[in-house]
Design a protein around this motif. Sequence first.
Motif, PDB file in Angstrom:
ATOM      1  N   ASP A 277      24.861 -51.846 -15.503  1.00 55.22           N
ATOM      2  CA  ASP A 277      25.126 -51.291 -16.705  1.00 55.22           C
ATOM      3  C   ASP A 277      25.988 -52.253 -17.965  1.00 55.22           C
ATOM      4  O   ASP A 277      26.016 -52.265 -19.017  1.00 55.22           O
ATOM      5  CB  ASP A 277      25.911 -50.212 -16.783  1.00 55.22           C
ATOM      6  CG  ASP A 277      27.235 -49.983 -16.223  1.00 55.22           C
ATOM      7  OD1 ASP A 277      27.479 -50.561 -15.248  1.00 55.22           O
ATOM      8  OD2 ASP A 277      28.166 -49.252 -16.711  1.00 55.22           O
TER       9      ASP A 277
ATOM     10  N   GLU B   4      19.367 -51.808 -17.028  1.00 54.79           N
ATOM     11  CA  GLU B   4      20.893 -51.462 -17.323  1.00 54.79           C
ATOM     12  C   GLU B   4      21.372 -50.364 -16.606  1.00 54.79           C
ATOM     13  O   GLU B   4      22.465 -49.832 -16.819  1.00 54.79           O
ATOM     14  CB  GLU B   4      20.990 -51.167 -18.984  1.00 54.79           C
ATOM     15  CG  GLU B   4      20.135 -49.916 -19.539  1.00 54.79           C
ATOM     16  CD  GLU B   4      18.673 -50.608 -19.874  1.00 54.79           C
ATOM     17  OE1 GLU B   4      18.177 -49.759 -20.444  1.00 54.79           O
ATOM     18  OE2 GLU B   4      18.306 -51.619 -19.940  1.00 54.79           O
ATOM     19  N   ASN B   5      20.407 -49.451 -15.935  1.00 58.00           N
ATOM     20  CA  ASN B   5      20.633 -48.170 -15.008  1.00 58.00           C
ATOM     21  C   ASN B   5      19.678 -48.062 -13.938  1.00 58.00           C
ATOM     22  O   ASN B   5      18.403 -49.011 -14.157  1.00 58.00           O
ATOM     23  CB  ASN B   5      21.038 -47.079 -16.113  1.00 58.00           C
ATOM     24  CG  ASN B   5      19.720 -46.874 -16.637  1.00 58.00           C
ATOM     25  OD1 ASN B   5      18.689 -46.538 -16.383  1.00 58.00           O
ATOM     26  ND2 ASN B   5      19.688 -46.671 -18.179  1.00 58.00           N
TER      27      ASN B   5
ATOM     28  N   MET C  51      26.961 -46.397 -12.773  1.00 60.95           N
ATOM     29  CA  MET C  51      26.145 -46.580 -13.976  1.00 60.95           C
ATOM     30  C   MET C  51      25.815 -45.274 -14.584  1.00 60.95           C
ATOM     31  O   MET C  51      25.438 -44.166 -13.899  1.00 60.95           O
ATOM     32  CB  MET C  51      24.690 -47.260 -13.801  1.00 60.95           C
ATOM     33  CG  MET C  51      25.022 -48.607 -13.258  1.00 60.95           C
ATOM     34  SD  MET C  51      23.321 -49.427 -12.924  1.00 60.95           S
ATOM     35  CE  MET C  51      22.842 -48.611 -11.374  1.00 60.95           C
TER      36      MET C  51
END
Length: 127
Positions: free
Chosen positions: A9, A32-33, A55
């Motif tokens: 993240d 990002e996750n 995350m």
Amino acid sequence: MNYCLIIDDSRVIRKVSRDIVESLDFRVSEAENGEAGLEACRTEMPDVILLDWNMPVMDGYSFLKALRATPEGRMPKVVFCTTENSLDHITRALEAGADEYVMKPFDRDILAAKFQELGVLPASHSA
């Protein structure tokens, strides 16, 4: 050329990781996750995944369990890259299907060594 997916993240961690992994001659993409990571794996399964633990949306542990539950999700080597260093976290990660565990911060030498141990990086790329 081997393909690496970086799931973290932190934009800064993804950038630093990308620079390191690209210097080892990998194609790289980022998520990002964990949920975005699973979507990326559905598009193209990576050879190796660098995975953060903590995350939003879907954490690394949940991502790994979901990934390994799919038939094609057994293939990628997964390296947890995290600040979580308790024996409980490491044990849970390995039991869920992680291949390696690296503490943040890490550097090129550490990743190159881990990738060589996992067989995704030839010895000619030693640090």
